[in-house]
Write a protein that holds these residues in place. Structure first.
Motif, PDB file in Angstrom:
ATOM      1  N   LEU A   1      -3.533  45.806  30.976  1.00  0.00           N
ATOM      2  CA  LEU A   1      -3.724  45.671  32.424  1.00  0.00           C
ATOM      3  C   LEU A   1      -3.779  47.031  33.103  1.00  0.00           C
ATOM      4  O   LEU A   1      -4.568  47.249  34.031  1.00  0.00           O
ATOM      5  N   ALA A   2      -2.948  47.972  32.637  1.00  0.00           N
ATOM      6  CA  ALA A   2      -2.870  49.297  33.256  1.00  0.00           C
ATOM      7  C   ALA A   2      -4.142  50.109  33.056  1.00  0.00           C
ATOM      8  O   ALA A   2      -4.381  51.077  33.782  1.00  0.00           O
ATOM      9  N   LYS A   3      -4.962  49.740  32.083  1.00  0.00           N
ATOM     10  CA  LYS A   3      -6.222  50.455  31.859  1.00  0.00           C
ATOM     11  C   LYS A   3      -7.248  50.154  32.936  1.00  0.00           C
ATOM     12  O   LYS A   3      -8.180  50.943  33.152  1.00  0.00           O
ATOM     13  N   ILE A   4      -7.089  49.022  33.622  1.00  0.00           N
ATOM     14  CA  ILE A   4      -8.080  48.627  34.627  1.00  0.00           C
ATOM     15  C   ILE A   4      -7.490  48.519  36.034  1.00  0.00           C
ATOM     16  O   ILE A   4      -8.248  48.399  37.006  1.00  0.00           O
ATOM     17  N   LEU A   5      -6.157  48.562  36.165  1.00  0.00           N
ATOM     18  CA  LEU A   5      -5.517  48.403  37.472  1.00  0.00           C
ATOM     19  C   LEU A   5      -4.514  49.523  37.725  1.00  0.00           C
ATOM     20  O   LEU A   5      -3.952  50.079  36.776  1.00  0.00           O
ATOM     21  N   PRO A   6      -4.253  49.864  39.003  1.00  0.00           N
ATOM     22  CA  PRO A   6      -3.151  50.793  39.311  1.00  0.00           C
ATOM     23  C   PRO A   6      -1.824  50.190  38.859  1.00  0.00           C
ATOM     24  O   PRO A   6      -1.689  48.963  38.776  1.00  0.00           O
ATOM     25  N   TYR A   7      -0.849  51.051  38.611  1.00  0.00           N
ATOM     26  CA  TYR A   7       0.388  50.573  37.990  1.00  0.00           C
ATOM     27  C   TYR A   7       1.156  49.595  38.873  1.00  0.00           C
ATOM     28  O   TYR A   7       1.756  48.638  38.375  1.00  0.00           O
ATOM     29  N   GLY A   8       1.176  49.811  40.187  1.00  0.00           N
ATOM     30  CA  GLY A   8       1.862  48.863  41.066  1.00  0.00           C
ATOM     31  C   GLY A   8       1.234  47.496  41.010  1.00  0.00           C
ATOM     32  O   GLY A   8       1.927  46.469  40.908  1.00  0.00           O
ATOM     33  N   ILE A   9      -0.100  47.432  41.076  1.00  0.00           N
ATOM     34  CA  ILE A   9      -0.822  46.160  40.981  1.00  0.00           C
ATOM     35  C   ILE A   9      -0.651  45.560  39.586  1.00  0.00           C
ATOM     36  O   ILE A   9      -0.552  44.331  39.432  1.00  0.00           O
ATOM     37  N   THR A  10      -0.590  46.425  38.567  1.00  0.00           N
ATOM     38  CA  THR A  10      -0.372  45.944  37.192  1.00  0.00           C
ATOM     39  C   THR A  10       0.946  45.184  37.092  1.00  0.00           C
ATOM     40  O   THR A  10       1.011  44.120  36.449  1.00  0.00           O
ATOM     41  N   ILE A  11       2.004  45.711  37.713  1.00  0.00           N
ATOM     42  CA  ILE A  11       3.307  45.031  37.679  1.00  0.00           C
ATOM     43  C   ILE A  11       3.210  43.660  38.339  1.00  0.00           C
ATOM     44  O   ILE A  11       3.757  42.666  37.837  1.00  0.00           O
ATOM     45  N   ILE A  12       2.489  43.576  39.459  1.00  0.00           N
ATOM     46  CA  ILE A  12       2.362  42.298  40.171  1.00  0.00           C
ATOM     47  C   ILE A  12       1.600  41.278  39.318  1.00  0.00           C
ATOM     48  O   ILE A  12       2.033  40.131  39.153  1.00  0.00           O
ATOM     49  N   VAL A  13       0.462  41.698  38.760  1.00  0.00           N
ATOM     50  CA  VAL A  13      -0.334  40.792  37.916  1.00  0.00           C
ATOM     51  C   VAL A  13       0.452  40.397  36.659  1.00  0.00           C
ATOM     52  O   VAL A  13       0.444  39.234  36.243  1.00  0.00           O
ATOM     53  N   PHE A  14       1.146  41.367  36.086  1.00  0.00           N
ATOM     54  CA  PHE A  14       1.985  41.128  34.910  1.00  0.00           C
ATOM     55  C   PHE A  14       3.061  40.087  35.227  1.00  0.00           C
ATOM     56  O   PHE A  14       3.314  39.167  34.426  1.00  0.00           O
ATOM     57  N   THR A  15       3.664  40.188  36.398  1.00  0.00           N
ATOM     58  CA  THR A  15       4.701  39.240  36.818  1.00  0.00           C
ATOM     59  C   THR A  15       4.120  37.845  36.997  1.00  0.00           C
ATOM     60  O   THR A  15       4.736  36.845  36.573  1.00  0.00           O
ATOM     61  N   ILE A  16       2.945  37.769  37.621  1.00  0.00           N
ATOM     62  CA  ILE A  16       2.299  36.463  37.836  1.00  0.00           C
ATOM     63  C   ILE A  16       2.014  35.780  36.498  1.00  0.00           C
ATOM     64  O   ILE A  16       2.273  34.573  36.338  1.00  0.00           O
ATOM     65  N   LEU A  17       1.526  36.547  35.530  1.00  0.00           N
ATOM     66  CA  LEU A  17       1.228  35.977  34.208  1.00  0.00           C
ATOM     67  C   LEU A  17       2.499  35.423  33.554  1.00  0.00           C
ATOM     68  O   LEU A  17       2.483  34.320  32.987  1.00  0.00           O
ATOM     69  N   ILE A  18       3.576  36.179  33.631  1.00  0.00           N
ATOM     70  CA  ILE A  18       4.835  35.725  33.003  1.00  0.00           C
ATOM     71  C   ILE A  18       5.332  34.453  33.675  1.00  0.00           C
ATOM     72  O   ILE A  18       5.743  33.498  33.002  1.00  0.00           O
ATOM     73  N   ARG A  19       5.288  34.416  35.023  1.00  0.00           N
ATOM     74  CA  ARG A  19       5.795  33.233  35.728  1.00  0.00           C
ATOM     75  C   ARG A  19       4.911  32.012  35.441  1.00  0.00           C
ATOM     76  O   ARG A  19       5.418  30.888  35.354  1.00  0.00           O
ATOM     77  N   LEU A  20       3.602  32.219  35.297  1.00  0.00           N
ATOM     78  CA  LEU A  20       2.725  31.091  34.975  1.00  0.00           C
ATOM     79  C   LEU A  20       3.020  30.552  33.581  1.00  0.00           C
ATOM     80  O   LEU A  20       3.029  29.333  33.364  1.00  0.00           O
ATOM     81  N   VAL A  21       3.253  31.479  32.641  1.00  0.00           N
ATOM     82  CA  VAL A  21       3.586  31.051  31.271  1.00  0.00           C
ATOM     83  C   VAL A  21       4.912  30.301  31.253  1.00  0.00           C
ATOM     84  O   VAL A  21       5.079  29.321  30.510  1.00  0.00           O
ATOM     85  N   MET A  22       5.858  30.729  32.089  1.00  0.00           N
ATOM     86  CA  MET A  22       7.186  30.108  32.112  1.00  0.00           C
ATOM     87  C   MET A  22       7.255  28.901  33.051  1.00  0.00           C
ATOM     88  O   MET A  22       8.280  28.221  33.101  1.00  0.00           O
ATOM     89  N   SER A  23       6.189  28.613  33.779  1.00  0.00           N
ATOM     90  CA  SER A  23       6.235  27.506  34.747  1.00  0.00           C
ATOM     91  C   SER A  23       6.498  26.141  34.104  1.00  0.00           C
ATOM     92  O   SER A  23       7.196  25.311  34.706  1.00  0.00           O
ATOM     93  N   PRO A  24       5.976  25.833  32.890  1.00  0.00           N
ATOM     94  CA  PRO A  24       6.361  24.555  32.272  1.00  0.00           C
ATOM     95  C   PRO A  24       7.864  24.442  32.042  1.00  0.00           C
ATOM     96  O   PRO A  24       8.439  23.349  32.172  1.00  0.00           O
ATOM     97  N   VAL A  25       8.483  25.547  31.692  1.00  0.00           N
ATOM     98  CA  VAL A  25       9.933  25.538  31.504  1.00  0.00           C
ATOM     99  C   VAL A  25      10.624  25.268  32.830  1.00  0.00           C
ATOM    100  O   VAL A  25      11.591  24.489  32.910  1.00  0.00           O
ATOM    101  N   THR A  26      10.134  25.902  33.906  1.00  0.00           N
ATOM    102  CA  THR A  26      10.703  25.678  35.232  1.00  0.00           C
ATOM    103  C   THR A  26      10.527  24.211  35.638  1.00  0.00           C
ATOM    104  O   THR A  26      11.437  23.593  36.209  1.00  0.00           O
ATOM    105  N   TYR A  27       9.364  23.660  35.337  1.00  0.00           N
ATOM    106  CA  TYR A  27       9.086  22.259  35.659  1.00  0.00           C
ATOM    107  C   TYR A  27      10.057  21.328  34.924  1.00  0.00           C
ATOM    108  O   TYR A  27      10.621  20.399  35.515  1.00  0.00           O
TER     109      TYR A  27
END
Length: 632
Positions: free
Chosen positions: A374-400
């Protein structure tokens, strides 16, 4: 034959010639007399000048100089023995020879032959601070060989002078430093620096010293380093500053974070003096037979101790083979970057604290590759946000799953309370009826705990990932100047215990997000778990935790990396959004009631485990009934 007669013209010519000859003789005699007089006068002047200066003075000075040199050489000989030879060479002065590439600049001292200055030149290390990262300077490092000579002297290389010689082998710079006992008798350090490398080749060898050094005992190698502070928060940097070593063919260990720690090991293959985001490493192809390590914490008071973090020391014996030393080693001076260290294929990635077991696997094989991509195509701050969204989406079935379990328990709460009241004097029967209700309703009381347990490895892996991910250093985002350090928006005029002397905004935002998330979910959690007899009321505890948890996070994360606080802020916002959608649009209470009613109407076939458990509970209940009643 007719005789010639002298005429008048001939006589006059002879006369003129004679007069000229007489005049020339006279002038020559006068000039000689003048020269003799001048010479005599000069001799008198010279004699007058030499009255106060004895004639043999020049010879006496030369003789005194030779005598002084002889005394100096004799003194060196008595102190250094055969190595007095090195002290008489032109190189016997405290100067340095510098070798460098685009990444690294090293200055090697004639005195001691060791690296006296080590700077990193890579532009990312200077970004924001406008200065180079200096790992070694101002004598904060020491590299010494202590050995015994054949004539019973104990010498230290740090006190002796090496002769430098700088050459090139292709694009590689080669610096040899020789401590000489004679023209062909020496101890040699050889440094080879390659282009675009943080690691250089290093070797120690001797030649012709079998009769000079006592080879019956090993040479003691001593390496020390007082680590400089390179980051904004000395307390946070010191938390990750450590001594790490590899031993016994692949095992690794560290000294920890005590005020003073020591340890020893066998078959040591590398030693790392780790300074959080930068590291100095000594590697050897021939493992050290044994090694002793020591670490002292130099930060006693964070307001006063602001220059150094820790004092490292390592001591290893070097064995002779055939009367000579021969060790091939490497030095690494560079970033504690997982990708760089892992590429050397020398197990150096263990220096980066990514966590043990499953936590380290998650970081190595999931988080680092995904974040780097992600950091190769995005600034690092935006990379952290996108990275966080991906993790929460992957973990959303567990949350459900977790919320669905809580919702079912909430619907069953009145029936559970009714069972508790009906069988309040019969604990066994109460437990039996409760389990029966869960079974008929199709509810697993542990289903709410398991998803929470599944999130722990991810939580801990991320907690290790952000402080150890080197690429975040000097990367800015919004008001944070450096995502690898705290984001200070206000400098306090005083220090608050456990909090610090500054205010960071990302931890405040993350704490607020946690507060609203707990406000949203605490009611459901307390309603899902009815109070049990003899147990504390969880509803009261959860109400208190709503305020304690955000406060604890605010204090703890105030000095942590801004990248970590940004992750938890975004993560909690996303979780709030996911919970809102699940609660209001997916898992509705009327649907849960209908689901449980449908489950109750279906015939249930018990599994072997459930049947066995019920049988055991019935037997225990029967035994309880047959037990004789005790008299008071």
């Amino acid at each position: 034959m007719e005789e010639k007669k002298l005429d008048l013209k001939t006589i006059i010519g002879f006369g003129v010639i004679m007069l000229l000859l007489l005049w020339m003789i006279y002038n020559n005699t006068a000039d000689q007399e003048k020269e003799a007089a001048a010479k005599e006068k000069q001799e008198q002047i010279d004699k007058a000048k030499k009255k106060d200066i004895p004639e043999p003075a020049t010879a006496q000075i030369a003789q005194d100089s030779v005598s002084a040199d002889s005394l100096k050489n004799a003194k060196l000989k008595s102190t250094l023995g055969a190595f007095a030879y090195s002290a008489t060479l032109p190189s016997a002065k405290d100067t340095v020879t510098t070798i460098k590439n685009d990444l690294l600049s090293l200055s090697v001292s004639n005195k001691g032959g060791y690296i006296k200055v080590a700077n990193l030149n890579y532009e990312q290390f200077e970004k924001g601070s406008n200065k180079r990262v200096e790992l070694i300077k101002n004598n904060n490092a020491d590299f010494n060989l202590q050995f015994k000579t054949a004539d019973n002297r104990i010498l230290n290389t740090r006190d002796l002078y090496f002769e430098p010689k700088l050459t090139k082998e292709g694009k590689n710079q080669v610096l040899t430093m020789r401590l000489k006992a004679g023209e062909n008798q020496f101890l040699e350090y050889r440094y080879t620096l390659k282009p675009d490398e943080f690691m250089l080749d290093f070797s120690i060898r001797t030649q012709g010293l079998a009769q000079v050094i006592d080879t019956s005992k090993p040479v003691d190698l001593e390496w020390k380093l007082k680590s400089y502070r390179n980051e904004k928060s000395i307390s946070f940097e010191n938390r990750y500053t450590d001594l790490i070593y590899e031993y016994e063919e692949g095992k690794d260990n560290n000294l920890g974070q005590g005020s003073s720690e020591s340890d020893s090991a066998e078959k040591v293959s590398y030693i790392a003096f780790k300074q959080h985001l930068f590291t100095s490493i000594l590697l050897t192809d021939t493992p050290f037979k044994t090694a002793d390590f020591k670490l002292d914490n130099l930060v006693k008071d964070e307001e006063k101790d602001t220059v150094y973090t820790k004092q490292f020391a390592a001591k290893m014996p070097l064995d002779f083979k055939g009367g000579e030393l021969s060790y091939n080693m490497n030095w690494y001076y560079g970033p504690t970057d997982y990708k760089i260290l892992n590429d050397y294929d020398k197990n150096l990635d263990e220096i980066v604290p990514l966590g043990w077991g499953i936590f380290g696997w998650i970081n190595r094989f999931i988080f680092i590759p995904v974040f780097t991509l992600l950091a190769k195509i995005l600034p690092y701050g935006i990379t952290i946000i996108v990275f966080t969204i991906l993790i929460r989406l992957v973990m959303s079935p567990v949350t459900y799953k977790s919320y669905l379990s809580q919702a079912k328990m909430k619907v069953l709460r009145p029936e559970i309370q009714e069972i508790n009241e009906k069988y309040k004097n019969d604990a066994m029967k109460k437990q039996q009826e409760t389990m029966k209700l869960y079974s008929t309703a199709g509810v697993n009381p542990m289903a709410g705990c398991l998803p929470a347990l599944m999130q722990i490895p991810v939580f801990y892996a991320l907690f290790q990932f952000f402080p150890s991910f080197f690429d975040l250093r000097q990367q800015n985002f919004l008001w944070a100047a450096d995502l690898s350090s705290y984001d200070s928006i206000y400098k306090l005029p005083f220090r608050i215990p456990f909090y610090g002397d500054h205010v960071s905004l990302f931890p405040i935002l993350a704490s607020l997000a946690i507060f609203f998330y707990m406000k949203m979910t605490t009611g459901d959690q307390t309603m899902a778990a009815p109070p049990q007899e003899g147990m504390p009321d969880m509803s009261k505890i959860m109400k208190v935790m709503i305020y304690i948890s955000p406060l604890m996070m605010l204090i703890f994360f105030n000095s942590n990396p801004a990248g970590l606080s940004l992750y938890y802020f975004i993560s909690n916002l996303i979780t709030i959004g996911i919970m809102y959608v699940i609660k209001n649009h997916i898992v509705k209470e009327d649907k849960i009631h209908a689901l449980i009613a449908a489950n109750k109407s279906k015939p249930k076939k018990q599994g072997r485990f459930q049947a066995k458990m019920q049988e055991m509970m019935e037997q225990a209940q029967e035994q309880q009934k047959n037990k004789p009643t005790r008299r008071k």
